[in-house]
Design an enzyme around this catalytic site. Sequence first.
Site, PDB file in Angstrom:
ATOM      1  N   GLU A 112       0.831  -1.205   0.000  1.00  0.00           N
ATOM      2  CA  GLU A 112       0.000   0.000   0.000  1.00  0.00           C
ATOM      3  C   GLU A 112       0.865   1.254   0.000  1.00  0.00           C
ATOM      4  O   GLU A 112       0.567   2.225  -0.693  1.00  0.00           O
ATOM      5  CB  GLU A 112      -0.925  -0.002   1.221  1.00  0.00           C
ATOM      6  N   HIS A 150       8.607   9.956 -18.556  1.00  0.00           N
ATOM      7  CA  HIS A 150       8.404   8.706 -17.838  1.00  0.00           C
ATOM      8  C   HIS A 150       8.339   7.519 -18.794  1.00  0.00           C
ATOM      9  O   HIS A 150       8.245   7.685 -20.012  1.00  0.00           O
ATOM     10  CB  HIS A 150       7.134   8.795 -17.000  1.00  0.00           C
ATOM     11  N   GLU A 152       6.090   5.384 -19.553  1.00  0.00           N
ATOM     12  CA  GLU A 152       4.903   5.232 -20.408  1.00  0.00           C
ATOM     13  C   GLU A 152       5.058   6.019 -21.712  1.00  0.00           C
ATOM     14  O   GLU A 152       4.760   5.509 -22.797  1.00  0.00           O
ATOM     15  CB  GLU A 152       3.650   5.703 -19.659  1.00  0.00           C
ATOM     16  N   CYS A 180       0.890   8.506 -13.940  1.00  0.00           N
ATOM     17  CA  CYS A 180       0.635   9.786 -13.276  1.00  0.00           C
ATOM     18  C   CYS A 180      -0.330  10.593 -14.138  1.00  0.00           C
ATOM     19  O   CYS A 180      -0.736  10.166 -15.234  1.00  0.00           O
ATOM     20  CB  CYS A 180       1.945  10.544 -13.070  1.00  0.00           C
ATOM     21  N   CYS A 183       1.126  11.476 -17.696  1.00  0.00           N
ATOM     22  CA  CYS A 183       1.232  10.303 -18.566  1.00  0.00           C
ATOM     23  C   CYS A 183      -0.141   9.824 -19.019  1.00  0.00           C
ATOM     24  O   CYS A 183      -0.329   9.423 -20.173  1.00  0.00           O
ATOM     25  CB  CYS A 183       1.980   9.182 -17.857  1.00  0.00           C
TER      26      CYS A 183
END
Length: 273
Positions: A112, A150, A152, A180, A183
């Site tokens: 988490e 990034h 992606e 994010c 992205c």
Amino acid sequence: MADRKDSKTPSKGGLTKKKEKKVEKVESKPEKEKEKNKDKGEKMTKKPEKTPENQQKNEEMPQGNGEVAEGAKHPVKDEEFELEPMELPPFEIIVGDRLNPTFFKFQFKNVEYSSGRNKTFLCYQVDIQGGAGETDGLRGYLEDEHSGSHAEEAFFQQVLAHYDKSLHYTVTWYTSSSPCTACAAKLAEILRARKTIRLNIHCSRLFQWEEPEIQVGLQALVRAGCKIRMMRPVDFAYVWSTFVENEEDNFTPWEDCQDNYDYYDERLCDILK
């Protein structure tokens, strides 16, 4: 995601040498002053400590085969959409190679709270159909350090750089975290422009899922045709066998792997409902 800031500092070795000469000349100073200068010189010569993350990078970075995806040889250009060129110094594109198992077990762990996991790892598989002849698919992984662009976005610049609208692409990603806001917006833009690309994203963790702008970005990405879901234990096993240097060892799920999947899956369903 902090941007990388490069700064140049004077050589510590040069400063140390200069200081030592100064200490040798001043022989008439009180003993207390000499001791002070000695301590100061020692501080200047002390090397910066290696952080666990940097040490792990140096010792455990998997060695790739140095091959570049075929698509990366061509600029991205079509009638409807054009990606702007960008510099990607932190990225290493590896085709046909596998992740270091230590990286996988740490970076893909679906905890988490992802403290210390400041990279995005993206394992990709591309199936290409259509055209006169048989077209080879693509498979491999890339990573980023959350500096510059990034992983992606880099995928569409470096791996699937050449887009042919007469072909149909099925792109499947297994990522250490979800996209994010920036992205997600870029991916939605690409999918709206390139109608023959189908993108499936399987995420280990949700990135800052409580932030409203993140939720809006994921919703917009789904509306653009992307399918997003969380990685199940069976998906981790698949990535282990397909993308990791596993030495033929079977994947052993970590503690709470299923419970963490259930937690994230519920969060994602609430966002996308």
